[in-house]
Design a protein around this motif. Sequence first.
Motif, PDB file in Angstrom:
ATOM      1  N   LEU A  52       0.828  -1.206   0.000  1.00 30.11           N
ATOM      2  CA  LEU A  52       0.000   0.000   0.000  1.00 30.11           C
ATOM      3  C   LEU A  52       0.865   1.261   0.000  1.00 30.11           C
ATOM      4  O   LEU A  52       0.513   2.255  -0.634  1.00 30.11           O
ATOM      5  N   ARG A  53       1.978   1.212   0.691  1.00 30.21           N
ATOM      6  CA  ARG A  53       2.899   2.354   0.708  1.00 30.21           C
ATOM      7  C   ARG A  53       3.559   2.527  -0.658  1.00 30.21           C
ATOM      8  O   ARG A  53       3.649   3.637  -1.174  1.00 30.21           O
ATOM      9  N   SER A  54       3.998   1.433  -1.263  1.00 25.99           N
ATOM     10  CA  SER A  54       4.676   1.549  -2.560  1.00 25.99           C
ATOM     11  C   SER A  54       3.729   2.024  -3.661  1.00 25.99           C
ATOM     12  O   SER A  54       4.170   2.634  -4.629  1.00 25.99           O
ATOM     13  N   SER A  55       2.432   1.780  -3.491  1.00 22.12           N
ATOM     14  CA  SER A  55       1.458   2.252  -4.480  1.00 22.12           C
ATOM     15  C   SER A  55       1.156   3.741  -4.320  1.00 22.12           C
ATOM     16  O   SER A  55       0.543   4.334  -5.199  1.00 22.12           O
ATOM     17  N   GLY A  56       1.535   4.314  -3.187  1.00 20.09           N
ATOM     18  CA  GLY A  56       1.252   5.723  -2.929  1.00 20.09           C
ATOM     19  C   GLY A  56      -0.021   5.952  -2.140  1.00 20.09           C
ATOM     20  O   GLY A  56      -0.356   7.093  -1.829  1.00 20.09           O
ATOM     21  N   LEU A  57      -0.721   4.883  -1.795  1.00 17.40           N
ATOM     22  CA  LEU A  57      -1.967   5.026  -1.033  1.00 17.40           C
ATOM     23  C   LEU A  57      -1.690   5.425   0.411  1.00 17.40           C
ATOM     24  O   LEU A  57      -2.396   6.255   0.984  1.00 17.40           O
ATOM     25  N   LEU A  58      -0.654   4.855   1.005  1.00 16.99           N
ATOM     26  CA  LEU A  58      -0.292   5.152   2.397  1.00 16.99           C
ATOM     27  C   LEU A  58       1.077   5.804   2.481  1.00 16.99           C
ATOM     28  O   LEU A  58       1.930   5.595   1.618  1.00 16.99           O
ATOM     29  N   LEU A  59       1.267   6.552   3.544  1.00 17.37           N
ATOM     30  CA  LEU A  59       2.578   7.063   3.933  1.00 17.37           C
ATOM     31  C   LEU A  59       2.891   6.495   5.303  1.00 17.37           C
ATOM     32  O   LEU A  59       1.979   6.183   6.078  1.00 17.37           O
ATOM     33  N   ASP A  60       4.167   6.383   5.596  1.00 20.27           N
ATOM     34  CA  ASP A  60       4.548   5.911   6.925  1.00 20.27           C
ATOM     35  C   ASP A  60       5.426   6.950   7.604  1.00 20.27           C
ATOM     36  O   ASP A  60       5.979   7.829   6.969  1.00 20.27           O
ATOM     37  N   ARG A  61       5.474   6.833   8.909  1.00 19.01           N
ATOM     38  CA  ARG A  61       6.387   7.669   9.690  1.00 19.01           C
ATOM     39  C   ARG A  61       6.915   6.799  10.807  1.00 19.01           C
ATOM     40  O   ARG A  61       6.199   5.991  11.396  1.00 19.01           O
ATOM     41  N   ARG A  62       8.183   6.962  11.049  1.00 16.83           N
ATOM     42  CA  ARG A  62       8.831   6.186  12.096  1.00 16.83           C
ATOM     43  C   ARG A  62       8.935   7.025  13.356  1.00 16.83           C
ATOM     44  O   ARG A  62       9.243   8.205  13.308  1.00 16.83           O
ATOM     45  N   GLN A  63       8.636   6.383  14.455  1.00 17.18           N
ATOM     46  CA  GLN A  63       8.791   7.017  15.760  1.00 17.18           C
ATOM     47  C   GLN A  63       9.472   5.976  16.633  1.00 17.18           C
ATOM     48  O   GLN A  63       8.837   5.021  17.064  1.00 17.18           O
ATOM     49  N   GLY A  64      10.762   6.137  16.851  1.00 10.67           N
ATOM     50  CA  GLY A  64      11.531   5.122  17.554  1.00 10.67           C
ATOM     51  C   GLY A  64      11.557   3.860  16.728  1.00 10.67           C
ATOM     52  O   GLY A  64      11.840   3.888  15.542  1.00 10.67           O
ATOM     53  N   GLN A  65      11.207   2.750  17.345  1.00 11.55           N
ATOM     54  CA  GLN A  65      11.203   1.476  16.618  1.00 11.55           C
ATOM     55  C   GLN A  65       9.866   1.177  15.942  1.00 11.55           C
ATOM     56  O   GLN A  65       9.711   0.165  15.280  1.00 11.55           O
TER      57      GLN A  65
END
Length: 115
Positions: A52-65
């Motif tokens: 889903l992220r690679s398709s552009g539908l979702l974005l992710d964010r990292r917070q610690g682990q």
Amino acid sequence: MLSPPELFKNLSDETRVRATLLIAQHGELCVCELMHALDDSQPKISRHLAQLRSSGLLLDRRQGQWVYYRLNPALPAWVHEVLNITGTANAEWLSGDSSRLQSMSGRPARATTCC
């Protein structure tokens, strides 16, 4: 940007559509919340989220682990409308997922670490 065939191809898998609709309803969810809500393993959830992220539908964010997922705000309005209508019209279908998510003890606050 995301075309109709790409959107529906991405949502053709039950795990991906359930995760996407939950994220649309809650704004942002971490992997551990989705594991609990969907009652599935971390590798399976992460694999679907990566697609889903690679398709552009979702974005992710990292917070610690931990990694949190949200809808891409640059998506066209029609995508948001499709997701909102689908989630609303299928609330009963998602009720088990929503109940498991709501009953999760120790759900993370967005300013703190997850789980």
